[in-house]
Scaffold this motif. Structure first.
Motif, PDB file in Angstrom:
ATOM      1  N   LYS A  55       0.972  -0.997  -0.004  1.00 49.12           N
ATOM      2  CA  LYS A  55      -0.021   0.071   0.090  1.00 49.12           C
ATOM      3  C   LYS A  55       0.913   1.326  -0.028  1.00 49.12           C
ATOM      4  O   LYS A  55       0.360   2.252  -0.747  1.00 49.12           O
ATOM      5  CB  LYS A  55      -1.018   0.031   1.095  1.00 49.12           C
ATOM      6  CG  LYS A  55      -1.826   1.177   1.398  1.00 49.12           C
ATOM      7  CD  LYS A  55      -2.790   1.101   2.478  1.00 49.12           C
ATOM      8  CE  LYS A  55      -3.571   2.375   2.551  1.00 49.12           C
ATOM      9  NZ  LYS A  55      -4.502   2.366   3.546  1.00 49.12           N
ATOM     10  N   ARG A  90       2.180   1.933  -3.560  1.00 47.61           N
ATOM     11  CA  ARG A  90       1.405   2.249  -4.239  1.00 47.61           C
ATOM     12  C   ARG A  90       0.942   3.670  -3.904  1.00 47.61           C
ATOM     13  O   ARG A  90       0.970   4.729  -4.842  1.00 47.61           O
ATOM     14  CB  ARG A  90      -0.080   1.693  -4.313  1.00 47.61           C
ATOM     15  CG  ARG A  90       0.091   0.287  -4.999  1.00 47.61           C
ATOM     16  CD  ARG A  90      -1.452  -0.280  -5.455  1.00 47.61           C
ATOM     17  NE  ARG A  90      -2.115  -0.538  -4.117  1.00 47.61           N
ATOM     18  CZ  ARG A  90      -2.010  -1.830  -3.751  1.00 47.61           C
ATOM     19  NH1 ARG A  90      -1.290  -2.865  -4.427  1.00 47.61           N
ATOM     20  NH2 ARG A  90      -2.653  -2.220  -2.646  1.00 47.61           N
ATOM     21  N   SER A 148      -5.386   3.500  -5.074  1.00 45.13           N
ATOM     22  CA  SER A 148      -5.805   2.856  -6.059  1.00 45.13           C
ATOM     23  C   SER A 148      -5.825   3.676  -7.697  1.00 45.13           C
ATOM     24  O   SER A 148      -6.019   4.847  -7.541  1.00 45.13           O
ATOM     25  CB  SER A 148      -7.378   2.580  -5.996  1.00 45.13           C
ATOM     26  OG  SER A 148      -7.893   1.887  -7.000  1.00 45.13           O
ATOM     27  N   TYR A 202      -7.165   2.424 -10.236  1.00 51.36           N
ATOM     28  CA  TYR A 202      -8.235   1.979 -11.141  1.00 51.36           C
ATOM     29  C   TYR A 202      -9.492   2.504 -10.476  1.00 51.36           C
ATOM     30  O   TYR A 202      -9.940   2.828  -9.317  1.00 51.36           O
ATOM     31  CB  TYR A 202      -8.496   0.483 -11.283  1.00 51.36           C
ATOM     32  CG  TYR A 202      -7.153  -0.167 -11.682  1.00 51.36           C
ATOM     33  CD1 TYR A 202      -6.721  -0.098 -12.853  1.00 51.36           C
ATOM     34  CD2 TYR A 202      -6.317  -1.035 -10.869  1.00 51.36           C
ATOM     35  CE1 TYR A 202      -5.550  -0.569 -13.250  1.00 51.36           C
ATOM     36  CE2 TYR A 202      -5.201  -1.469 -11.055  1.00 51.36           C
ATOM     37  CZ  TYR A 202      -4.870  -1.231 -12.600  1.00 51.36           C
ATOM     38  OH  TYR A 202      -3.558  -1.779 -13.101  1.00 51.36           O
ATOM     39  N   ALA A 209     -11.195  -2.193 -10.456  1.00 50.63           N
ATOM     40  CA  ALA A 209     -10.625  -2.770  -9.384  1.00 50.63           C
ATOM     41  C   ALA A 209     -11.074  -4.062  -8.964  1.00 50.63           C
ATOM     42  O   ALA A 209     -10.458  -4.912  -8.614  1.00 50.63           O
ATOM     43  CB  ALA A 209     -10.570  -2.141  -8.313  1.00 50.63           C
TER      44      ALA A 209
END
Ligand SMILES: [Zn+2]
Length: 81
Positions: free
Chosen positions: A36, A39, A73, A75, A80
Protein backbone atom coordinates in the motif's frame (compact mmCIF):
# COMPACT_ATOMS: atom_id res chain seq x y z
CA UNK A 1 7.41 -9.14 16.07
CA UNK A 2 8.28 -10.39 12.57
CA UNK A 3 11.81 -11.44 13.56
CA UNK A 4 12.67 -15.19 13.50
CA UNK A 5 11.32 -17.09 16.51
CA UNK A 6 14.15 -18.52 18.61
CA UNK A 7 13.46 -22.06 19.90
CA UNK A 8 13.67 -21.02 23.53
CA UNK A 9 12.73 -23.57 26.16
CA UNK A 10 11.18 -20.79 28.20
CA UNK A 11 8.11 -20.28 26.00
CA UNK A 12 7.40 -23.99 25.45
CA UNK A 13 6.38 -25.85 22.28
CA UNK A 14 2.75 -24.70 22.02
CA UNK A 15 3.62 -21.10 22.73
CA UNK A 16 6.27 -21.33 20.06
CA UNK A 17 3.65 -22.57 17.56
CA UNK A 18 1.46 -19.64 18.55
CA UNK A 19 4.35 -17.27 18.08
CA UNK A 20 5.07 -18.72 14.62
CA UNK A 21 1.40 -18.40 13.67
CA UNK A 22 1.26 -14.82 14.88
CA UNK A 23 4.46 -14.13 13.00
CA UNK A 24 3.04 -15.21 9.65
CA UNK A 25 -0.13 -13.19 10.25
CA UNK A 26 1.94 -10.14 11.11
CA UNK A 27 4.22 -10.72 8.12
CA UNK A 28 1.23 -10.80 5.78
CA UNK A 29 -0.01 -7.56 7.32
CA UNK A 30 3.40 -5.99 7.00
CA UNK A 31 3.66 -7.07 3.35
CA UNK A 32 0.24 -5.56 2.58
CA UNK A 33 1.15 -2.35 4.35
CA UNK A 34 4.37 -2.12 2.32
CA UNK A 35 2.50 -2.70 -0.93
CA UNK A 36 0.00 0.00 0.00
CA UNK A 37 2.85 2.37 0.88
CA UNK A 38 4.54 1.71 -2.48
CA UNK A 39 1.30 2.40 -4.34
CA UNK A 40 0.68 5.55 -2.30
CA UNK A 41 4.20 6.79 -3.10
CA UNK A 42 3.59 6.10 -6.78
CA UNK A 43 0.20 7.88 -6.79
CA UNK A 44 1.61 10.77 -4.77
CA UNK A 45 4.41 11.24 -7.32
CA UNK A 46 1.72 11.62 -10.00
CA UNK A 47 -0.61 14.05 -8.23
CA UNK A 48 0.41 16.84 -10.60
CA UNK A 49 0.20 14.69 -13.74
CA UNK A 50 -2.49 15.49 -16.27
CA UNK A 51 -4.03 12.02 -16.04
CA UNK A 52 -4.16 11.94 -12.25
CA UNK A 53 -7.52 10.56 -11.13
CA UNK A 54 -8.01 8.78 -14.44
CA UNK A 55 -8.48 4.99 -14.32
CA UNK A 56 -5.43 3.19 -15.73
CA UNK A 57 -7.65 0.55 -17.37
CA UNK A 58 -10.73 2.25 -18.83
CA UNK A 59 -9.50 5.88 -18.87
CA UNK A 60 -12.65 7.11 -17.14
CA UNK A 61 -12.30 9.60 -14.27
CA UNK A 62 -12.13 7.99 -10.82
CA UNK A 63 -14.80 9.52 -8.51
CA UNK A 64 -13.32 11.92 -5.95
CA UNK A 65 -14.91 9.92 -3.12
CA UNK A 66 -12.95 6.85 -4.16
CA UNK A 67 -9.70 8.79 -4.40
CA UNK A 68 -10.30 10.08 -0.87
CA UNK A 69 -11.17 6.64 0.50
CA UNK A 70 -8.58 4.62 -1.42
CA UNK A 71 -5.89 7.03 -2.61
CA UNK A 72 -3.59 4.10 -3.42
CA UNK A 73 -5.90 2.81 -6.16
CA UNK A 74 -5.13 3.64 -9.78
CA UNK A 75 -8.32 1.97 -11.03
CA UNK A 76 -11.98 2.95 -10.85
CA UNK A 77 -14.33 0.77 -8.75
CA UNK A 78 -15.41 -1.30 -11.78
CA UNK A 79 -11.88 -2.05 -13.04
CA UNK A 80 -10.52 -2.78 -9.56
CA UNK A 81 -12.84 -5.81 -9.19
ZN1 LIG B 1 -11.78 1.85 -14.88
Amino acid sequence: MTKPIAPENAIGRLSRMDAINNKSVLEAGLRQAKEKLDRLKYVFSRVDAEDFGICKKCNNPIPVGRILLMPQSIYCVKCAQ
